[in-house]
Scaffold this motif. Structure first.
Motif, PDB file in Angstrom:
ATOM      1  N   GLY A 350      44.414 -33.711  12.348  1.00 55.77           N
ATOM      2  CA  GLY A 350      43.168 -33.291  11.726  1.00 55.77           C
ATOM      3  C   GLY A 350      42.734 -34.248  10.639  1.00 55.77           C
ATOM      4  O   GLY A 350      43.364 -35.282  10.383  1.00 55.77           O
ATOM      5  N   ASP A 351      41.638 -33.885   9.980  1.00 56.93           N
ATOM      6  CA  ASP A 351      41.074 -34.758   8.934  1.00 56.93           C
ATOM      7  C   ASP A 351      41.353 -34.224   7.533  1.00 56.93           C
ATOM      8  O   ASP A 351      40.775 -34.694   6.553  1.00 56.93           O
ATOM      9  N   GLY A 352      42.258 -33.229   7.439  1.00 51.97           N
ATOM     10  CA  GLY A 352      42.603 -32.682   6.127  1.00 51.97           C
ATOM     11  C   GLY A 352      41.643 -31.621   5.636  1.00 51.97           C
ATOM     12  O   GLY A 352      41.786 -31.125   4.513  1.00 51.97           O
ATOM     13  N   LYS A 353      40.671 -31.228   6.459  1.00 49.12           N
ATOM     14  CA  LYS A 353      39.700 -30.209   6.065  1.00 49.12           C
ATOM     15  C   LYS A 353      39.811 -29.007   7.009  1.00 49.12           C
ATOM     16  O   LYS A 353      39.974 -29.179   8.218  1.00 49.12           O
ATOM     17  N   ARG A 354      39.697 -27.831   6.459  1.00 49.48           N
ATOM     18  CA  ARG A 354      39.740 -26.623   7.268  1.00 49.48           C
ATOM     19  C   ARG A 354      38.438 -26.477   8.057  1.00 49.48           C
ATOM     20  O   ARG A 354      37.349 -26.654   7.507  1.00 49.48           O
ATOM     21  N   THR A 355      38.574 -26.167   9.327  1.00 47.90           N
ATOM     22  CA  THR A 355      37.388 -25.905  10.130  1.00 47.90           C
ATOM     23  C   THR A 355      37.002 -24.439   9.993  1.00 47.90           C
ATOM     24  O   THR A 355      37.692 -23.650   9.360  1.00 47.90           O
ATOM     25  N   VAL A 360      38.707 -22.093  14.674  1.00 44.17           N
ATOM     26  CA  VAL A 360      40.143 -21.796  14.740  1.00 44.17           C
ATOM     27  C   VAL A 360      40.403 -20.754  15.825  1.00 44.17           C
ATOM     28  O   VAL A 360      41.319 -20.903  16.643  1.00 44.17           O
ATOM     29  N   ILE A 361      39.593 -19.694  15.850  1.00 43.71           N
ATOM     30  CA  ILE A 361      39.789 -18.628  16.832  1.00 43.71           C
ATOM     31  C   ILE A 361      39.616 -19.155  18.248  1.00 43.71           C
ATOM     32  O   ILE A 361      40.375 -18.801  19.162  1.00 43.71           O
ATOM     33  N   THR A 362      38.637 -20.016  18.446  1.00 50.42           N
ATOM     34  CA  THR A 362      38.424 -20.592  19.780  1.00 50.42           C
ATOM     35  C   THR A 362      39.646 -21.371  20.233  1.00 50.42           C
ATOM     36  O   THR A 362      40.093 -21.246  21.390  1.00 50.42           O
ATOM     37  N   THR A 363      40.225 -22.157  19.347  1.00 58.12           N
ATOM     38  CA  THR A 363      41.418 -22.937  19.678  1.00 58.12           C
ATOM     39  C   THR A 363      42.604 -22.029  19.959  1.00 58.12           C
ATOM     40  O   THR A 363      43.387 -22.276  20.887  1.00 58.12           O
ATOM     41  N   VAL A 364      42.749 -20.960  19.180  1.00 57.26           N
ATOM     42  CA  VAL A 364      43.840 -20.014  19.395  1.00 57.26           C
ATOM     43  C   VAL A 364      43.701 -19.340  20.757  1.00 57.26           C
ATOM     44  O   VAL A 364      44.679 -19.188  21.509  1.00 57.26           O
ATOM     45  N   LEU A 398      45.519 -19.655   8.643  1.00 58.32           N
ATOM     46  CA  LEU A 398      45.564 -19.202  10.038  1.00 58.32           C
ATOM     47  C   LEU A 398      45.721 -17.694  10.105  1.00 58.32           C
ATOM     48  O   LEU A 398      44.999 -17.015  10.860  1.00 58.32           O
ATOM     49  N   VAL A 399      46.645 -17.142   9.323  1.00 65.46           N
ATOM     50  CA  VAL A 399      46.878 -15.695   9.356  1.00 65.46           C
ATOM     51  C   VAL A 399      45.664 -14.934   8.842  1.00 65.46           C
ATOM     52  O   VAL A 399      45.293 -13.884   9.385  1.00 65.46           O
ATOM     53  N   SER A 400      45.019 -15.448   7.816  1.00 69.63           N
ATOM     54  CA  SER A 400      43.826 -14.764   7.292  1.00 69.63           C
ATOM     55  C   SER A 400      42.690 -14.786   8.312  1.00 69.63           C
ATOM     56  O   SER A 400      41.935 -13.815   8.434  1.00 69.63           O
ATOM     57  N   VAL A 401      42.574 -15.879   9.071  1.00 64.12           N
ATOM     58  CA  VAL A 401      41.557 -15.974  10.112  1.00 64.12           C
ATOM     59  C   VAL A 401      41.802 -14.949  11.211  1.00 64.12           C
ATOM     60  O   VAL A 401      40.865 -14.360  11.766  1.00 64.12           O
ATOM     61  N   ALA A 410      42.780 -10.784   4.860  1.00 57.99           N
ATOM     62  CA  ALA A 410      41.960 -11.118   6.033  1.00 57.99           C
ATOM     63  C   ALA A 410      40.612 -11.669   5.596  1.00 57.99           C
ATOM     64  O   ALA A 410      40.027 -11.231   4.598  1.00 57.99           O
ATOM     65  N   MET A 411      40.126 -12.642   6.352  1.00 56.58           N
ATOM     66  CA  MET A 411      38.788 -13.154   6.118  1.00 56.58           C
ATOM     67  C   MET A 411      37.763 -12.118   6.560  1.00 56.58           C
ATOM     68  O   MET A 411      38.061 -11.219   7.357  1.00 56.58           O
ATOM     69  N   HIS A 412      36.555 -12.247   6.085  1.00 52.86           N
ATOM     70  CA  HIS A 412      35.488 -11.304   6.445  1.00 52.86           C
ATOM     71  C   HIS A 412      35.283 -11.311   7.959  1.00 52.86           C
ATOM     72  O   HIS A 412      35.100 -12.365   8.573  1.00 52.86           O
ATOM     73  N   GLY A 413      35.352 -10.140   8.561  1.00 52.53           N
ATOM     74  CA  GLY A 413      35.144 -10.024   9.995  1.00 52.53           C
ATOM     75  C   GLY A 413      36.383 -10.280  10.821  1.00 52.53           C
ATOM     76  O   GLY A 413      36.364 -10.106  12.047  1.00 52.53           O
ATOM     77  N   ALA A 414      37.477 -10.718  10.182  1.00 51.74           N
ATOM     78  CA  ALA A 414      38.705 -10.984  10.937  1.00 51.74           C
ATOM     79  C   ALA A 414      39.391  -9.675  11.296  1.00 51.74           C
ATOM     80  O   ALA A 414      39.213  -8.654  10.638  1.00 51.74           O
ATOM     81  N   GLY A 415      40.175  -9.701  12.331  1.00 46.18           N
ATOM     82  CA  GLY A 415      40.928  -8.526  12.748  1.00 46.18           C
ATOM     83  C   GLY A 415      40.283  -7.755  13.872  1.00 46.18           C
ATOM     84  O   GLY A 415      40.868  -6.802  14.389  1.00 46.18           O
ATOM     85  N   ASP A 416      39.064  -8.146  14.268  1.00 47.37           N
ATOM     86  CA  ASP A 416      38.401  -7.439  15.353  1.00 47.37           C
ATOM     87  C   ASP A 416      39.081  -7.713  16.691  1.00 47.37           C
ATOM     88  O   ASP A 416      39.157  -6.831  17.546  1.00 47.37           O
ATOM     89  N   GLU A 417      39.548  -8.934  16.873  1.00 52.83           N
ATOM     90  CA  GLU A 417      40.121  -9.312  18.161  1.00 52.83           C
ATOM     91  C   GLU A 417      41.639  -9.495  18.128  1.00 52.83           C
ATOM     92  O   GLU A 417      42.302  -9.407  19.158  1.00 52.83           O
ATOM     93  N   PHE A 418      42.182  -9.774  16.941  1.00 48.67           N
ATOM     94  CA  PHE A 418      43.613 -10.064  16.844  1.00 48.67           C
ATOM     95  C   PHE A 418      44.283  -9.098  15.875  1.00 48.67           C
ATOM     96  O   PHE A 418      43.669  -8.599  14.931  1.00 48.67           O
TER      97      PHE A 418
END
Length: 438
Positions: A350-355, A360-364, A398-401, A410-418
């Motif tokens: 990576g480039d050292g920056k969070r996407t 992230v979810i798409t890659t997971v 990653l876990v917060s996402v 958890a990030m806002h809106g996270a947890g709906d699918e995972f």
């Protein structure tokens, strides 16, 4: 751990002290002689894990719990401990993920298993025969595929512990595993002056043989240990030691007295214990008959922590920096020689920056589809470089996402699918609620 009171010395690879000529080093490295206590054919005792491994695990556990960022291994030998310390951490420098109501035992387990986030690592040994091996350990590998999230500086010195070296100041932790018993009396007398008095680490770890253990071998009389061991070469005692190069083996009481005196002299607190219970353990009798006896460990341990008090002794005499009343006493007067100093560069994906969260979810999701499975561990996901790279090395991100867990919000809106959950013996696991087998 709080920041070190010493400023980090500037490391200039272009301006080193006397550089060691590698052509002068032995080509054939002798196999280190094993201590008698580790020869089960002589003693009749065994250690599980092996005694050397128990000492190393003890040191690593303490270093992890204290969260040190720089470590100097004095008496590093061929680099047995260094080869573990030089391994890159799996994430950026961040706290472990704890349950919302984590018990103290759970926190201890996580801290023992967490990474060491080391920025600076050094080794010092007085024996030229081990320098070549230790140097290979501290040299950056070529074409490494293991991610390193931040640079690491390593250095290796040839020289004795009794000599002051300003380049060795600034380390948060100093480790001496099975070293003090090899020191000549005059060198041991300067141990505290140099380490505690001058380098002033926040943490100093020591292990050394426990002489009390020698008499507890089941076969001590059968094998006549007095003939198989080694008579005290200093002539101070009539003791028989475990190793031909030992100059001192202290009883438990002697070691505690020595450690507490050093701590008091230099403004440290000390915690004395031991490692190395054998297959035939023995115990010191308790003063209280109703209480169990204390185990007799094969190796004694001491954890010295820098206290707030000022040292009772002055380390001025050990310093070789130039002083008005000591002309021509600069850095060049110390006998240490630099064998090598290196920078292990960051090489993380990576480039050292969070996407973004969506990226992230798409890659997971792609991982789940490729593996055709609906639940995997966080560590399995983290092993995919595209996943860890998109998180810029932060496993907490990653876990917060993915919905959060414990103290990782958890990030806002996270947890709906995972769903992130913890299973005993399996760590954190992530379930994709709507996974459909391909």
């Amino acid at each position: 751990m709080s920041s070190n009171p010493h400023p980090h010395p500037e490391i200039d690879p272009n301006d080193p002290p006397e550089l060691l000529s590698h052509s002068t080093l032995p080509h054939d490295v002798a196999v280190p002689e094993r201590s008698m206590v580790e020869e089960s054919t002589v003693t009749g005792v065994t250690f599980t894990p092996e005694l050397w491994m128990q000492r190393r695990h003890w040191a690593l556990d303490v270093l992890r719990k204290e969260g040190v960022r720089s470590i100097l291994d004095i008496g590093c030998g061929p680099g047995s401990l260094l080869e573990t310390l030089v391994v890159p951490p799996t994430t950026i420098y961040e706290p472990p993920i704890l349950s919302s109501q984590a018990s103290s035992d759970e926190e201890d387990d996580l801290l023992q298993g967490r990474d060491l986030f080391i920025r600076r690592l050094g080794g010092l040994d007085a024996s030229p025969s081990v320098i070549t091996s230790a140097l290979k350990t501290l040299t950056p590998p070529t074409n490494s595929t293991i991610p390193r999230w931040e640079p690491l500086t390593t250095e290796l010195w040839l020289g004795g512990i009794e000599k002051y070296n300003s380049k060795l100041e600034g380390y948060e932790a100093i480790v001496l595993l099975e070293v003090v018993e090899h020191l000549d009396p005059d060198v041991l007398n300067r141990f505290g002056v140099v380490t505690f008095g001058t380098y002033r680490p926040q943490l100093l770890l020591v292990t050394t043989p426990n002489f009390d253990f020698n008499a507890k071998f089941p076969r001590a009389e059968e094998h006549d240990f007095a003939k198989k061991g080694f008579v005290d070469p200093t002539g101070r005692t009539d003791r028989v030691f475990r190793h031909s190069d030992h100059k001192l083996e202290m009883t438990s009481a002697e070691f505690r007295g020595w450690a507490e005196a050093e701590a008091a002299n230099w403004g440290y607190d000390v915690e004395v214990s031991g490692v190395g219970l054998s297959s035939h353990p023995s115990y010191y009798p308790s003063d209280d008959p109703s209480q169990p006896g204390q185990p007799i460990y094969a190796s004694q341990t001491a954890i010295f922590r820098l206290a707030t008090g000022l040292p009772l002794r002055s380390p001025r005499s050990v310093r070789t920096v130039e002083l008005p009343f000591m002309p021509n006493s600069g850095e060049s007067s110390h006998s240490h020689k630099l064998a090598g100093r290196f920078i292990h560069p960051a090489n993380a994906p990576g480039d050292g920056k969070r996407t973004s969260q969506n990226e992230v979810i798409t890659t997971v999701k792609e991982c789940y589809q490729n593996w055709n499975i609906d639940e995997v561990s966080v560590d399995e996901l983290w092993g995919v470089h595209e996943v860890s790279g998109r998180c810029a090395g932060s496993k907490r991100y990653l876990v917060s996402v993915l919905g959060g867990f414990g103290d990782c919000t958890a990030m806002h809106g996270a947890g709906d699918e995972f769903e992130v959950k913890k299973e005993r013996g399996r760590g954190l696991r992530v379930k994709w609620k709507y996974f459909k087998s391909g």
